[in-house]
Design an enzyme around this catalytic site. Structure first.
Site, short mmCIF file in Angstrom:
data_model
loop_
_atom_site.label_atom_id
_atom_site.label_comp_id
_atom_site.label_asym_id
_atom_site.label_seq_id
_atom_site.Cartn_x
_atom_site.Cartn_y
_atom_site.Cartn_z
N SER A 1 0.79 -1.23 0.00
CA SER A 1 0.00 0.00 0.00
C SER A 1 0.82 1.28 0.00
CB SER A 1 -0.96 0.01 1.19
OG SER A 1 -2.03 -0.89 0.96
N LYS B 1 -0.20 3.69 -2.60
CA LYS B 1 -1.23 4.72 -2.47
C LYS B 1 -0.67 6.14 -2.39
CE LYS B 1 -4.71 1.68 -0.36
NZ LYS B 1 -3.99 0.41 -0.18
N SER C 1 -5.50 3.20 4.69
CA SER C 1 -5.12 2.29 3.60
C SER C 1 -6.32 1.56 3.01
CB SER C 1 -4.08 1.29 4.08
OG SER C 1 -3.19 0.94 3.05
N LYS D 1 3.03 6.57 5.34
CA LYS D 1 2.18 5.56 4.70
C LYS D 1 2.71 4.18 5.08
CE LYS D 1 -1.25 4.11 2.45
NZ LYS D 1 -1.30 3.05 3.48
#
Length: 354
Positions: free
Chosen positions: A129, A132, A186, A291
């Site tokens: 992820s 993203k 997420s 993140k």
């Protein structure tokens, strides 16, 4: 089959499973170890240890019908857990002075590009992820209306990893809310919906992601979708540091990625989503962008920009083996930076020997 019958079948299966599990160590452990050994013999030496050491218990329920009677059988078997790409490549066998649990790590001064710490930083791995962040950059740079409503559809349901989501099909949120949930918690359906509603559709969005990577000089990076669920989304720590630096230039990405929690209306109720990175609430940390990511092929991943020892630093951790080890590695780096005067030379002097 009525509800009562289904309930009895489930109960029976559960009881059989408990009974089988209780005797598994004496009746199946040898077979399980042998299976792990066979699998490990086909892998590289470093993966062999992981395959032998990590066995997962799997319940198989078989149901058959003879006339009006149902027969349910439960079988407990042991299968080797899937090693990550980093384990297969042997990245965890590399030692480092901080004894990090991540296969890859990089600590970079944002202002000077000075590398303060590096471990396998050129390795190209699945990034889960962390993808993203690029999704957010492409959406933000496109200047699409943030208040435009976007509806979750069947196309946004994960058919690769079958991950769960609290955004039910039919849920409608503003684009900014989708971006918020994708960065903060997420949310895969939110990220996919952002790509799907990009001008030209999902294919155009993925092309824009790869085009932006080339523009930034992220030559080790490739994307095939906007969520990170695919192991084909790959990058290196050095490339990801470039992405963090770029994403940090957008105030909305900084704010949404570090938001501790956020509530949205799903159906007729308010649902609270929380940040997947608990460090954003830790007073010892001054994090301006972050993140997290996880799929089995990538291990646990984390990128951040944080102020440590008076400097704006970019931290990248890839292929961390345990659920909390990426956080532990971040804390190890923080302590090293704040407690060791030798670790941070005066700007303009030679780089530390690491």
């Amino acid at each position: 089959m009525n509800v009562s019958t289904i309930h009895k079948l489930v109960t029976t299966a559960f009881l059989i499973f408990i009974s089988a599990a209780a005797t598994a160590s004496s009746t199946t452990s040898t077979d399980g170890a042998a299976a792990a050994k066979r699998l490990a013999s086909k892998a590289k030496p470093t993966a062999k240890v992981a395959a032998k050491a990590r066995l997962r218990q799997v319940l198989v329920v078989r149901s058959s019908r003879h006339g009006s009677a149902h027969h349910v059988a439960a079988v407990v078997r042991f299968e080797p857990a899937h090693p990550s790409f980093g384990e297969i490549y042997g990245l965890h066998s590399a030692s480092d002075s901080l004894d990090l649990k991540s296969g890859v790590a990089l600590v970079l001064d944002r202002e000077t590009d000075e590398v303060l710490f590096s471990k396998n930083s050129q390795a190209v791995l699945p990034i889960a992820s962390l993808t993203k962040l690029m999704t957010a950059v492409v959406v933000t740079e496109a200047n699409l209306p943030l208040d435009e409503p976007i509806t979750i559809t069947e196309d946004d349901v994960d058919t690769e990893k079958f991950s769960r989501s609290r955004l039910r099909v039919g849920t409608q949120l503003r684009r900014e809310e989708m971006l918020h949930l994708a960065l903060m918690s997420s949310e895969n359906r939110a990220a996919h919906a952002l790509g799907r509603t990009y001008p030209g559709g999902l294919a155009a969005f993925v092309a824009a992601m790869n085009r932006k990577a080339r523009e930034l000089g992220m030559n080790d990076t490739h994307y095939v979708e906007p969520t990170g669920l695919s192991s084909q989304n790959q990058s290196s720590a050095r490339d990801l540091a470039m992405l963090v630096k770029t994403a940090h230039e957008f105030q909305i990405i900084r704010e949404l990625s570090t938001s501790p929690q956020y509530q949205v209306e799903v159906g007729n109720r308010q649902v609270e989503f929380r940040n997947t990175n608990g460090l954003v609430k830790n007073p010892s940390w001054d994090i301006s962008l972050q993140k997290t990511g996880y799929i089995s092929e990538a291990g646990r991943c984390l990128v951040m920009q944080a102020k440590l020892a008076g400097r704006q630093l970019i931290l990248v951790f890839l292929d961390s083996a345990g659920k909390y080890s990426r956080i532990g590695d971040a804390e190890r780096v923080r302590r090293w930076l704040t407690e060791s005067t030798a670790a941070l030379p005066v700007l303009g002097t030679s780089k530390p020997k690491i």
